[in-house]
Design a protein around this motif. Structure first.
Motif, mmCIF file in Angstrom:
data_model
loop_
_atom_site.group_PDB
_atom_site.id
_atom_site.type_symbol
_atom_site.label_atom_id
_atom_site.label_comp_id
_atom_site.label_asym_id
_atom_site.label_seq_id
_atom_site.Cartn_x
_atom_site.Cartn_y
_atom_site.Cartn_z
ATOM 1 N N SER A 21 5.767 0.865 -32.498
ATOM 2 C CA SER A 21 6.292 2.227 -32.593
ATOM 3 C C SER A 21 6.072 2.998 -31.305
ATOM 4 O O SER A 21 6.883 3.865 -30.939
ATOM 5 N N SER A 22 4.975 2.708 -30.587
ATOM 6 C CA SER A 22 4.716 3.387 -29.318
ATOM 7 C C SER A 22 5.763 2.999 -28.278
ATOM 8 O O SER A 22 6.277 3.856 -27.541
ATOM 9 N N LEU A 23 6.080 1.707 -28.212
ATOM 10 C CA LEU A 23 7.091 1.259 -27.261
ATOM 11 C C LEU A 23 8.470 1.777 -27.651
ATOM 12 O O LEU A 23 9.255 2.196 -26.795
ATOM 13 N N ALA A 24 8.788 1.760 -28.939
ATOM 14 C CA ALA A 24 10.092 2.245 -29.391
ATOM 15 C C ALA A 24 10.270 3.720 -29.066
ATOM 16 O O ALA A 24 11.355 4.162 -28.670
ATOM 17 N N GLY A 25 9.203 4.492 -29.200
ATOM 18 C CA GLY A 25 9.299 5.925 -28.940
ATOM 19 C C GLY A 25 9.623 6.235 -27.493
ATOM 20 O O GLY A 25 10.522 7.040 -27.206
ATOM 21 N N VAL A 26 8.902 5.602 -26.558
ATOM 22 C CA VAL A 26 9.177 5.883 -25.148
ATOM 23 C C VAL A 26 10.520 5.283 -24.729
ATOM 24 O O VAL A 26 11.224 5.859 -23.894
ATOM 25 N N ALA A 27 10.891 4.126 -25.299
ATOM 26 C CA ALA A 27 12.173 3.514 -24.945
ATOM 27 C C ALA A 27 13.330 4.424 -25.363
ATOM 28 O O ALA A 27 14.292 4.604 -24.606
ATOM 29 N N ARG A 28 13.228 5.015 -26.546
ATOM 30 C CA ARG A 28 14.294 5.924 -26.996
ATOM 31 C C ARG A 28 14.352 7.163 -26.106
ATOM 32 O O ARG A 28 15.438 7.630 -25.738
ATOM 33 N N PHE A 81 11.176 -3.528 -32.645
ATOM 34 C CA PHE A 81 10.035 -3.579 -31.724
ATOM 35 C C PHE A 81 8.806 -4.062 -32.493
ATOM 36 O O PHE A 81 8.450 -3.504 -33.518
ATOM 37 N N TYR A 82 8.174 -5.094 -31.946
ATOM 38 C CA TYR A 82 6.955 -5.635 -32.555
ATOM 39 C C TYR A 82 5.750 -5.278 -31.681
ATOM 40 O O TYR A 82 5.881 -4.973 -30.489
ATOM 41 N N ASP A 83 4.574 -5.317 -32.281
ATOM 42 C CA ASP A 83 3.364 -4.910 -31.570
ATOM 43 C C ASP A 83 3.153 -5.758 -30.312
ATOM 44 O O ASP A 83 3.377 -6.974 -30.314
ATOM 45 N N GLY A 84 2.701 -5.096 -29.255
ATOM 46 C CA GLY A 84 2.389 -5.785 -28.011
ATOM 47 C C GLY A 84 0.972 -6.345 -28.031
ATOM 48 O O GLY A 84 0.036 -5.664 -28.469
ATOM 49 N N ASP A 85 0.808 -7.577 -27.578
ATOM 50 C CA ASP A 85 -0.489 -8.251 -27.581
ATOM 51 C C ASP A 85 -0.989 -8.473 -26.164
ATOM 52 O O ASP A 85 -0.203 -8.606 -25.215
ATOM 53 N N ILE A 86 -2.301 -8.534 -26.023
ATOM 54 C CA ILE A 86 -2.915 -8.884 -24.739
ATOM 55 C C ILE A 86 -2.828 -10.394 -24.554
ATOM 56 O O ILE A 86 -3.285 -11.157 -25.403
ATOM 57 N N ASP A 137 7.507 -8.394 -28.123
ATOM 58 C CA ASP A 137 8.674 -9.065 -28.690
ATOM 59 C C ASP A 137 9.655 -7.986 -29.140
ATOM 60 O O ASP A 137 9.327 -7.158 -29.998
ATOM 61 N N VAL A 138 10.841 -7.968 -28.515
ATOM 62 C CA VAL A 138 11.883 -6.993 -28.851
ATOM 63 C C VAL A 138 13.146 -7.755 -29.204
ATOM 64 O O VAL A 138 13.637 -8.569 -28.417
ATOM 65 N N GLU A 139 13.660 -7.517 -30.396
ATOM 66 C CA GLU A 139 14.859 -8.207 -30.864
ATOM 67 C C GLU A 139 15.963 -7.200 -31.155
ATOM 68 O O GLU A 139 15.700 -6.022 -31.406
ATOM 69 N N ILE A 140 17.201 -7.670 -31.122
ATOM 70 C CA ILE A 140 18.340 -6.850 -31.527
ATOM 71 C C ILE A 140 19.084 -7.556 -32.642
ATOM 72 O O ILE A 140 19.255 -8.790 -32.610
ATOM 73 N N ASP A 141 19.487 -6.803 -33.634
ATOM 74 C CA ASP A 141 20.187 -7.358 -34.793
ATOM 75 C C ASP A 141 21.664 -7.500 -34.447
ATOM 76 O O ASP A 141 22.459 -6.583 -34.652
ATOM 77 N N ARG A 142 22.018 -8.656 -33.897
ATOM 78 C CA ARG A 142 23.397 -8.864 -33.449
ATOM 79 C C ARG A 142 24.391 -8.835 -34.618
ATOM 80 O O ARG A 142 25.544 -8.426 -34.444
ATOM 81 N N ALA A 143 23.939 -9.272 -35.777
ATOM 82 C CA ALA A 143 24.836 -9.303 -36.930
ATOM 83 C C ALA A 143 25.286 -7.903 -37.336
ATOM 84 O O ALA A 143 26.377 -7.721 -37.872
ATOM 85 N N ARG A 144 24.438 -6.902 -37.099
ATOM 86 C CA ARG A 144 24.767 -5.530 -37.491
ATOM 87 C C ARG A 144 25.389 -4.717 -36.371
ATOM 88 O O ARG A 144 25.846 -3.600 -36.604
#
Length: 303
Positions: free
Chosen positions: A42-49, A105-110, A245-252
């Motif tokens: 959610s932190s990455l999604a917020g700044v990306a938006r 957007f999935y959680d970022g890991d070290i 890990d960031v994915e896009i729902d190509r089907a939608r």
């Protein structure tokens, strides 16, 4: 899996919220199972938006600006601009339905964590950390309590201090070659000396070597520290290697126009815009304390 590697240029503070008794007042978010610090998706999604609206041009920029500057209940939820279509929007104002975003957007890991040693900085990783970003067949096994060093060490050095620990060390050239290939040659040069540690030790090494800072509130009238306003906070240090890990729902994507009342979304173009938006994280930062020298994160590419 679409992995995006990133390196912290400054300490990174993603707060857990509130104060707690312990080593520091303001702690950072951790994984409940491993105890390792992480960066919530959610932190990455917020700044990306937020940064996406700064790189758009033409009609899409006008739509995005109208969305974020609206004074009614549709503010940030117009459902027509590219930001709303990619990141989702809630039912409010003239919107009768909510829609989830096309991006996930999935959680970022070290992945690799910098630790000071007598031989210089070492970026420590572990089999479980590598399993998040590499295929299973490329994850090296480690069944001994030893630190495998993929990089140069002074001659005849069989033990090495890693933070406050003193461990057996062995030079194992190319032990982490799969990670270096995933990073690419240019990015791999940033991490001259990688080391593989046992899984049980990795969390201890990370949590024992987090950056801890102390701040105090300043009285604007006197310019002096306010009494009782001293506080401490921790952060992921600079030069830490992260993976998102960031994915896009190509089907939608093709149906986005029908749902949002606008044009369909080109998935490849959306990912290119996302990469450009994430580049601003290396300039404007993310997380807390960005006005105090924290938060810049540079994305290195994908795997």
């Amino acid at each position: 899996m679409s992995i995006r590697f990133a390196v912290t240029l400054d300490p990174l503070h993603i707060g857990a919220g509130g104060y707690r008794l312990g080593r520091v007042d303001n702690t950072i978010v951790r994984d409940a199972g491993s105890g390792l610090p992480k960066v919530p998706g959610s932190s990455l999604a917020g700044v990306a938006r937020s940064y996406l609206t700064q790189i758009l041009t033409g009609e899409e920029q006008e739509r995005a600006q109208a969305c974020i500057t609206s004074t009614d209940k549709d503010k940030g939820n117009c459902g027509k601009c590219l930001a709303c279509r990619l990141f989702g929007y809630a039912a409010s104002g003239r919107q009768t339905k909510s829609h989830i975003g096309l991006l996930r957007f999935y959680d970022g890991d070290i992945v690799a964590f910098p630790v000071s040693t007598i031989a210089g900085p070492v970026w420590v990783t572990s089999p479980s950390a590598l399993a998040q970003v590499l295929p299973p067949e490329n994850v090296p096994a480690l069944d001994r309590d030893v630190l495998l060093i993929d990089g140069p060490l002074p001659a005849k050095m069989s033990k090495i201090n890693v933070g406050w620990l003193y461990l057996d060390a062995e030079v194992a050239e190319n032990a982490l070659q799969s990670l270096r290939r995933a990073l690419g040659d240019d990015a791999s040069r940033r991490f001259a000396r990688l080391a593989l540690a046992p899984d049980w030790l990795f969390a201890e090494l990370v949590n024992s070597n987090l950056e801890v800072r102390t701040s105090v509130s300043i009285d604007p009238l006197t310019g002096a520290a306010e009494n009782g306003k001293l506080f401490t906070y921790e952060a992921i240090p600079a030069a830490t290697l992260l993976a998102f890990d960031v994915e896009i729902d190509r089907a939608r994507c093709a149906q986005a126009g029908e749902a949002g009342g606008s044009d369909p979304v080109d998935a490849d173009e959306a990912l290119r815009l996302l990469d450009r938006a994430l580049e601003l994280c290396g300039v404007l930062g993310m997380g807390g304390m960005c006005t105090r020298g924290f938060g810049r994160v540079r994305f290195l590419g994908g795997a």
